[in-house]
Every structure is written in structure tokens, then in C-alpha cells.
Design a protein around this motif. Structure first.
Motif, PDB file in Angstrom:
ATOM      1  N   UNK A 246      18.144  34.542 103.086  1.00  0.00           N
ATOM      2  CA  UNK A 246      18.391  33.117 103.308  1.00  0.00           C
ATOM      3  C   UNK A 246      18.560  32.449 101.959  1.00  0.00           C
ATOM      4  N   UNK A 247      18.673  31.127 101.940  1.00  0.00           N
ATOM      5  CA  UNK A 247      18.879  30.413 100.678  1.00  0.00           C
ATOM      6  C   UNK A 247      17.760  30.721  99.682  1.00  0.00           C
ATOM      7  N   UNK A 248      18.127  30.870  98.420  1.00  0.00           N
ATOM      8  CA  UNK A 248      17.163  31.017  97.329  1.00  0.00           C
ATOM      9  C   UNK A 248      17.590  30.097  96.198  1.00  0.00           C
ATOM     10  N   UNK A 254      25.077  33.594 101.638  1.00  0.00           N
ATOM     11  CA  UNK A 254      26.153  34.521 101.277  1.00  0.00           C
ATOM     12  C   UNK A 254      25.957  35.019  99.849  1.00  0.00           C
ATOM     13  N   UNK A 255      25.610  34.119  98.923  1.00  0.00           N
ATOM     14  CA  UNK A 255      25.391  34.517  97.532  1.00  0.00           C
ATOM     15  C   UNK A 255      24.185  35.445  97.406  1.00  0.00           C
ATOM     16  N   UNK A 256      23.129  35.157  98.165  1.00  0.00           N
ATOM     17  CA  UNK A 256      21.930  36.011  98.126  1.00  0.00           C
ATOM     18  C   UNK A 256      22.265  37.404  98.655  1.00  0.00           C
ATOM     19  N   UNK A 257      22.989  37.471  99.750  1.00  0.00           N
ATOM     20  CA  UNK A 257      23.407  38.773 100.289  1.00  0.00           C
ATOM     21  C   UNK A 257      24.238  39.540  99.266  1.00  0.00           C
ATOM     22  N   UNK A 261      22.744  43.048  97.970  1.00  0.00           N
ATOM     23  CA  UNK A 261      23.463  44.224  98.435  1.00  0.00           C
ATOM     24  C   UNK A 261      24.205  44.945  97.305  1.00  0.00           C
ATOM     25  N   UNK A 262      24.079  44.423  96.079  1.00  0.00           N
ATOM     26  CA  UNK A 262      24.718  45.067  94.944  1.00  0.00           C
ATOM     27  C   UNK A 262      26.218  44.899  94.915  1.00  0.00           C
ATOM     28  N   UNK A 263      26.709  43.778  95.463  1.00  0.00           N
ATOM     29  CA  UNK A 263      28.155  43.543  95.532  1.00  0.00           C
ATOM     30  C   UNK A 263      28.603  42.443  94.579  1.00  0.00           C
ATOM     31  N   UNK A 264      27.703  41.999  93.695  1.00  0.00           N
ATOM     32  CA  UNK A 264      27.996  40.831  92.880  1.00  0.00           C
ATOM     33  C   UNK A 264      29.087  41.061  91.830  1.00  0.00           C
ATOM     34  N   UNK A 276      32.377  29.461  99.633  1.00  0.00           N
ATOM     35  CA  UNK A 276      31.319  29.279 100.638  1.00  0.00           C
ATOM     36  C   UNK A 276      30.219  28.374 100.090  1.00  0.00           C
ATOM     37  N   UNK A 277      29.839  28.613  98.838  1.00  0.00           N
ATOM     38  CA  UNK A 277      28.788  27.800  98.214  1.00  0.00           C
ATOM     39  C   UNK A 277      29.145  26.318  98.253  1.00  0.00           C
TER      40      UNK A 277
END
Length: 333
Positions: A246-248, A254-257, A261-264, A276-277
Motif C-alpha cells: 500500500x502507500x508508503x 504502484x510505486x511500492x510494488x 518486486x525488483x522492477x524499479x 500513476x503517481x
């Protein structure tokens, strides 16, 4: 003769203002600092040279004011200058001038991306080191905002700089808050039921797309009305109170995921995350030109599809297309 010239008769003929504003100047050999001072001012304004001592800006009231002040400084130091509205007729096209602006800003964005990449490679996993690099990132962000303000014709390298900043911020978060930054093995998340609030919109639609596209193509989603939900075995909550994802801070789900998930480091996903942000948090942090159009399309999906699962399906098609538009073509195309 020192003057400010405007092509008023031509403007009356065409019914619109000439598109360009030229500063044509002559600088005396003394004082020696004047040439550097003028050059630096032109750089800050985002003006680009079309000939020796001839600089151009898109014609606007702000540009007219900026060039007028610079003209005065040149004249006060013993130089000479002319400011003119220009409509190109031959020898140089509007498209070529626009390309000059894009090339200049591409260089600026590329330098910012290189510096951000250098900082990312030196991030140390301790709070003191991270704080020092955070100060460097803040300076880079300020330079990015200054560059974006004079990016008059949409330089493409802006995306590379944004992606480099996103990667650096992700590494800093992991260094400053290791517990939050722990990556999750995507294989461990397959076969789960993902739970979120009913009435899905921007962040939840995008997050569901990310899950099905990069984690589990067969993921199942459950939509609940209550703000809190106690997860059953095999359930993962997202974009909801006490959710596993969730939001952090100032990051949307979406940014946290993306981070967890190592997709940054996927530049195209980083661009999607910026859109999205800004839609979800409404803070204008990234200011991508695609944001308003994507928001409009998502609003249309929400109005036309009351069923949450069908919203996810329609949204997935939208985000597939958006992701593809941000993905560079294979070499050779």
C-alpha cells in the motif's frame, strides 16, 4: 543602433505573432567577464544559438522580457544588441529550430541521468551515507526542474533522467529503511488472491495490471467494501488499510510494488509509475505530458464499467499500450 524590433506589419498580415524571438548581439572585448556572463544568462533562459551571436527563444511575453533585460545589460556594458520577432522564410525551418531546442535539453537531461546513475552506484547501506546522497539528489531534482522549465519542445531524454532518478530514489529507500526495501520473490506471490477495495480506480487498476503482467498472469482479485480486511490464508491485500502492499510515504501503491518486486530499473515501468503517481496523489511531482490523457481514459473506464473485474480488464489494455509506448524499439528499427 541598439533597439528592440518587432515585425508588426508581418504579424498583421498573418494574423498571428511570429513564432521566434531572436537576440542578435555584439560584445566588446572588455570587460572580459561580460561574454561569460551573457552566455550563462542565455543558458539559464534556455536560448539556443542559430548563428554566432544570434540566439533564439520561442516568442512569448516572458521571453520578450528576459531578452529585453539581457539587452539592457549588454548595452550598459558598452555592447550592442537587437531583439527581433522572426518568421523564418528560407535557409532554416521551424522544425530545425525546434530540433535545436530538443538537442540542447537532451544534453542537459543526459547529464542529469549520468550524475544520478553515479550517485546510485555509490549508495552505501547506512543512514549517514544515504543522507549525504539524498542531499545530492535534492540538488539534481532542482536542476531537473530548471531544465524542464526551459524544455520548450519536449526533449525525449527527459524520460531517461526520470528513470535514473527513480532508480536512485529506490536504492536510497532501501539504504535508509532496509525493512521496507526488502524485495519480494515474485514466485512466492503466484497462486494468491489479491484483495483490494471495491470501486477500483487509478492506483488499484494499475497495480492489478502490474501483478498480472509481471507476477502472476492468472492472479485472482477480490473486491471488498470495508476499509479494513483481515486476510484469509493465501490472500494479499493491496492499496488498502494495513495492506501488505500500500502507500508508503509519498509513494502510491504502484510505486511500492515496483520497488518491492525488483522492477524499479525498468525505465518504461518508471514512466508508467510517474503517470500513476500524479493522477493518484495529485501533487504534480513528475508532470509527464501523458498524464491528463491517461486520467481522462481511466475516468471513462470507471463511468462505463461498474463491475470491478471488467474495469481491470479495460484498464489492462490501456496500461499495456502505455507501457509499450514507453518501451524503446529494438535496436535497428
Amino acid at each position: 543602433m541598439t533597439s528592440v524590433q518587432t515585425s508588426t506589419s508581418e504579424r498583421r498580415e498573418e494574423g498571428e505573432r511570429a513564432p521566434w524571438l531572436f537576440l542578435i548581439h555584439q560584445i566588446p572585448p572588455k570587460p572580459a567577464y561580460l561574454r561569460v556572463k551573457v552566455w550563462r544568462r542565455l543558458q539559464r533562459l534556455g536560448a539556443v544559438p542559430v548563428k554566432n551571436s544570434v540566439y533564439v527563444l520561442p516568442n512569448s511575453e516572458q521571453a520578450r522580457e528576459d531578452f529585453a533585460w539581457l539587452l539592457r545589460e549588454i548595452v550598459d556594458e558598452g555592447g550592442d544588441a537587437v531583439v527581433a520577432e522572426v518568421r523564418l522564410a528560407a535557409g532554416l525551418t521551424d522544425a530545425q529550430v525546434q530540433a535545436l531546442f530538443r538537442a540542447a535539453r537532451d544534453e542537459d537531461y543526459a547529464e542529469l541521468a549520468r550524475e544520478a546513475g553515479g550517485l546510485a552506484r555509490t549508495v552505501e547501506a547506512d543512514a549517514e551515507g544515504a543522507r549525504s546522497i539524498s542531499a545530492g539528489l535534492a540538488k539534481l531534482r532542482k536542476r531537473f526542474e530548471e531544465t524542464a522549465a526551459i524544455d520548450y519542445h519536449g526533449a525525449s531524454a527527459r524520460r531517461d533522467a526520470e528513470a535514473a532518478f527513480a532508480a536512485l530514489e529506490s536504492r536510497l529507500r532501501r539504504a535508509e529503511s532496509p525493512a521496507e526495501g526488502i524485495s519480494v520473490a515474485r514466485a512466492e506471490l503466484r497462486g494468491r488472491t489479491w484483495v483490494t477495495r471495491a470501486g477500483v480506480f487509478v492506483d488499484r487498476i494499475a497495480s492489478a495490471w502490474l501483478i498480472r503482467r509481471f507476477v502472476d498472469p492468472a492472479a485472482t482479485f477480490r473486491f471488498v467494501a470495508e476499509a479494513r480486511h483481515r486476510p484469509a490464508p493465501g490472500e494479499i491485500r493491496f492499496d488498502m488499510y494495513e495492506g501488505e502492499f500500500t502507500h508508503e510515504g509519498d509513494r502510491c501503491t504502484f510505486e511500492v510494488l515496483l520497488d518491492r518486486l525488483g522492477l524499479e530499473d525498468d525505465a518504461a515501468l518508471a514512466a508508467v509509475a510517474a503517470v500513476v503517481h500524479d493522477i493518484d496523489l495529485k501533487d504534480g511531482k513528475f508532470g509527464r505530458p501523458e498524464t491528463a490523457g491517461v486520467e481522462l481514459l481511466l475516468a471513462g473506464i470507471a463511468r462505463s464499467e461498474p463491475d470491478d473485474e471488467r474495469r481491470l480488464q479495460a484498464g489492462a489494455a490501456l496500461f499495456d499500450t502505455l507501457y509499450a509506448s514507453f518501451t524503446p524499439p529494438p535496436t535497428g528499427e
